[in-house]
Design a protein around this motif. Structure first.
Motif, mmCIF file in Angstrom:
data_model
loop_
_atom_site.group_PDB
_atom_site.id
_atom_site.type_symbol
_atom_site.label_atom_id
_atom_site.label_comp_id
_atom_site.label_asym_id
_atom_site.label_seq_id
_atom_site.Cartn_x
_atom_site.Cartn_y
_atom_site.Cartn_z
ATOM 1 N N ARG A 150 0.854 -1.185 0.000
ATOM 2 C CA ARG A 150 0.000 0.000 0.000
ATOM 3 C C ARG A 150 0.891 1.237 0.000
ATOM 4 N N PHE A 151 0.564 2.166 -0.891
ATOM 5 C CA PHE A 151 1.329 3.398 -1.005
ATOM 6 C C PHE A 151 0.482 4.566 -0.543
ATOM 7 N N GLU A 152 1.120 5.502 0.159
ATOM 8 C CA GLU A 152 0.467 6.733 0.584
ATOM 9 C C GLU A 152 1.397 7.888 0.198
ATOM 10 N N PHE A 153 0.914 8.723 -0.711
ATOM 11 C CA PHE A 153 1.660 9.873 -1.230
ATOM 12 C C PHE A 153 1.040 11.122 -0.635
ATOM 13 N N THR A 154 1.817 11.824 0.182
ATOM 14 C CA THR A 154 1.342 13.036 0.845
ATOM 15 C C THR A 154 2.002 14.253 0.206
ATOM 16 N N VAL A 155 1.171 15.179 -0.251
ATOM 17 C CA VAL A 155 1.637 16.415 -0.870
ATOM 18 C C VAL A 155 1.330 17.558 0.091
ATOM 19 N N THR A 156 2.370 18.291 0.473
ATOM 20 C CA THR A 156 2.231 19.385 1.426
ATOM 21 C C THR A 156 2.500 20.716 0.730
ATOM 22 N N ASN A 157 1.654 21.692 1.007
ATOM 23 C CA ASN A 157 1.887 23.051 0.517
ATOM 24 C C ASN A 157 2.833 23.735 1.504
ATOM 25 N N ALA A 158 4.107 23.814 1.125
ATOM 26 C CA ALA A 158 5.120 24.426 1.992
ATOM 27 C C ALA A 158 5.246 25.931 1.752
ATOM 28 N N VAL A 186 -2.622 26.752 -2.948
ATOM 29 C CA VAL A 186 -2.322 26.163 -4.255
ATOM 30 C C VAL A 186 -3.593 25.506 -4.776
ATOM 31 N N GLU A 187 -3.936 25.830 -6.014
ATOM 32 C CA GLU A 187 -5.104 25.231 -6.677
ATOM 33 C C GLU A 187 -4.578 24.179 -7.662
ATOM 34 N N LEU A 188 -4.880 22.921 -7.386
ATOM 35 C CA LEU A 188 -4.459 21.833 -8.271
ATOM 36 C C LEU A 188 -5.603 21.490 -9.208
ATOM 37 N N ARG A 215 -7.921 22.418 -3.646
ATOM 38 C CA ARG A 215 -7.203 23.572 -3.087
ATOM 39 C C ARG A 215 -6.468 23.112 -1.830
ATOM 40 N N ILE A 216 -5.170 23.443 -1.763
ATOM 41 C CA ILE A 216 -4.376 23.112 -0.577
ATOM 42 C C ILE A 216 -3.882 24.421 0.030
ATOM 43 N N ALA A 217 -4.317 24.689 1.233
ATOM 44 C CA ALA A 217 -3.923 25.911 1.931
ATOM 45 C C ALA A 217 -2.479 25.772 2.428
ATOM 46 N N PRO A 218 -1.823 26.888 2.723
ATOM 47 C CA PRO A 218 -0.455 26.822 3.248
ATOM 48 C C PRO A 218 -0.381 25.922 4.487
ATOM 49 N N GLY A 219 0.586 25.016 4.485
ATOM 50 C CA GLY A 219 0.763 24.099 5.615
ATOM 51 C C GLY A 219 -0.131 22.882 5.585
#
Length: 115
Positions: A21-29, A34-36, A72-76
């Motif tokens: 099982r894979f878990e890919f976490t994308v963080t807005n640093a 950020v609008e994906l 949408r990913i907010a800062p942090g």
């Protein structure tokens, strides 16, 4: 745009075959949201390599709904994407996950072994 990716792999055995099982976490640093934007229902690609040779790809043989969507990913904050490699063969591997957003790139890598 400052996206950071982290990929984790967990090997599970049901007695007959191993699955990863894979878990890919994308963080807005960054400091701005950020609008994906995605062109289909597959938001991340997962690939397993053995010494640089591809042995499994999440999207091979799969169909995904053709729909435009955004996230949408907010800062942090983070977004998480998951996949599973069923009937994994024993060996030492490198897994690579890549965000499939239209205007943003992010990647995560991890090493793992299947007994």
């Amino acid at each position: 745009m400052a996206l950071e990716g982290r990929l984790e792999a967990e090997v599970a055995s049901n007695g007959e075959a191993d699955a990863v099982r894979f878990e890919f976490t994308v963080t807005n640093a960054g400091t701005d949201p950020v609008e994906l934007r995605f062109s289909d229902a597959c938001k991340a690609e997962f690939v397993v390599e053995d010494e640089g040779r591809e042995v499994w790809r999440y999207t091979d043989g799969r169909m995904f709904a053709q729909m435009i969507s955004s996230e949408r990913i907010a800062p942090g904050e983070t977004a998480t994407y998951e996949a599973e490699w069923e009937r994994a063969r024993s060996g030492e591997y490198t897994a690579v996950a890549e965000l499939r957003a239209q205007e943003a790139t992010c990647e995560g890598r991890t090493e793992f072994s299947v007994p």
